[in-house]
Write an enzyme that holds these catalytic residues in place. Structure first.
Site, short mmCIF file in Angstrom:
data_model
loop_
_atom_site.label_atom_id
_atom_site.label_comp_id
_atom_site.label_asym_id
_atom_site.label_seq_id
_atom_site.Cartn_x
_atom_site.Cartn_y
_atom_site.Cartn_z
N ASP A 58 -8.82 11.70 4.69
CA ASP A 58 -8.93 10.24 4.50
C ASP A 58 -7.95 9.59 5.47
O ASP A 58 -7.12 10.27 6.09
CB ASP A 58 -8.58 9.88 3.05
N SER A 59 -8.01 8.25 5.52
CA SER A 59 -7.05 7.53 6.37
C SER A 59 -5.64 7.61 5.81
O SER A 59 -4.68 7.40 6.52
CB SER A 59 -7.47 6.06 6.45
N CYS A 91 -13.40 9.60 2.44
CA CYS A 91 -13.16 8.23 2.89
C CYS A 91 -14.53 7.58 3.06
O CYS A 91 -15.38 8.09 3.79
CB CYS A 91 -12.43 8.26 4.23
N GLU A 126 -1.41 1.77 -0.56
CA GLU A 126 -0.54 2.51 0.38
C GLU A 126 0.94 2.12 0.20
O GLU A 126 1.83 2.87 0.55
CB GLU A 126 -0.98 2.25 1.83
N CYS A 149 -14.42 2.67 -2.05
CA CYS A 149 -13.32 3.05 -1.16
C CYS A 149 -12.47 3.99 -1.99
O CYS A 149 -12.20 3.70 -3.17
CB CYS A 149 -12.53 1.82 -0.74
N HIS A 200 -9.50 4.57 -2.09
CA HIS A 200 -8.22 4.02 -2.56
C HIS A 200 -8.40 3.26 -3.89
O HIS A 200 -7.45 3.11 -4.65
CB HIS A 200 -7.65 3.03 -1.55
N1 DGL Z 1 -9.97 5.20 1.62
C1 DGL Z 1 -10.82 4.81 2.68
C2 DGL Z 1 -12.19 4.45 2.24
O1 DGL Z 1 -12.67 5.08 1.30
C3 DGL Z 1 -10.25 4.02 3.81
C4 DGL Z 1 -9.46 2.81 3.53
C5 DGL Z 1 -8.89 2.27 4.81
O2 DGL Z 1 -8.23 3.04 5.50
O3 DGL Z 1 -9.15 1.09 5.14
O4 DGL Z 1 -12.85 3.62 2.79
#
Ligand code: DGL
Length: 265
Positions: free
Chosen positions: A10-11, A73, A152, A184, A186
């Site tokens: 993931d990011s 992600c 984050e 997402c 996150h």
């Molecule tokens: N967690 C990621 C997603 O599912 C990326 C969030 C990001 O880096 O903007 O999209």
């Protein structure tokens, strides 16, 4: 091959919500997680940039001898999955399909909303996938770019998270939406504040458990389930100590070393 690791990326921290479900469903697997903390957020970046980062990570994981790569992600799954599948030798699984499947199964009235990054929403990947499964569904999409930095930063439980959720989700309160996709990885960290704003009548779904079951089915069908004890190795492309401190809140336990691995991009 069976005891080869599974690569997950993931990011940043968000993909740990997927990793947690994988650990639960597949406790014998060796997992390698890569958080691209040098390039987070992906959500506001171009398809070209997200594809470049994703390819570099997938190549690194491939060199580690993984048997499968999970793009934990939504943004990278929406923007780079096809390119990854074309360039990488091992199978690559994304999170959009399992999330859409779960939402279509969950909704009673066909009114589904997708919360995601700008990249995911603009790609239309969820809408496309949902309509492929059930063309009668109504799909509303809401980009929520501030959710990622809140997670984050470790601010998921601060009043600011509540205020941000209230602002983004206001348009949903006047609709017939009965199912909301946390599109997402996150966002499950903010599940508490999101469900407080939306109330008990709206079901929140994410990809984690459906994807973990799919991975299990896939490995089983290919006779590739690991035996013995599982393990977790973590990499971050920047500030590994910070990643380690914050990851503890998502995984609910103290972590071993997070290795620094800079990407050549
Ligand atoms: N967690 C990621 C997603 O599912 C990326 C969030 C990001 O880096 O903007 O999209």
């Amino acid at each position: 091959m069976n005891n080869a690791p599974i690569g997950v990326f993931d990011s940043g921290l968000g993909g740990l919500t997927i990793l947690k479900a994988l650990q639960k469903a597949l406790p014998a697997e060796k997992l390698i997680y890569f958080g691209d903390t040098a390039n987070v957020p992906y959500g506001s970046k171009s398809r070209a940039a997200v594809t470049q980062f994703s390819l570099a990570i997938a190549q690194f994981l491939e060199q580690k001898g993984v048997k499968l790569i999970i793009v934990a992600c939504n943004t990278a799954s929406a923007l780079a999955l096809n390119r990854l599948r074309a360039s990488i030798q091992v199978p690559v699984m994304g999170v959009i399909e399992p999330g859409a499947q779960k939402a279509v199964k969950t909704t009673q009235n066909g009114h589904i909303a997708v919360l995601g990054t700008e990249g995911t929403v603009n790609s239309g990947a969820y809408r496309q996938q949902i309509l492929k499964l059930n063309s009668h569904c109504q799909v509303q999409q809401i980009p929520c770019p501030l959710f990622v930095p809140l997670v984050e930063e470790g601010w998921a439980k601060k009043p600011l998270a509540q205020l941000t959720a209230a602002e983004y989700l206001k348009p949903l309160l006047k609709t017939q939406t009965d199912t909301v996709i946390l599109g997402c990885t996150h966002y499950p960290v903010l599940k508490g504040v999101i469900s407080k704003v939306l109330g008990p009548k709206i079901q929140l779904v994410d990809s984690a458990t459906t994807l973990a079951q799919e991975v299990k089915t896939y490995l089983n069908a290919n006779d590739a389930l690991a035996q013995g004890r599982g393990s977790l190795t973590l990499y971050a492309s920047d500030a590994p100590e910070r990643f380690k401190r914050l990851a503890k809140y998502i995984l609910g336990k103290k972590l071993n070393t997070v290795h620094l691995k800079k990407l050549n991009v």
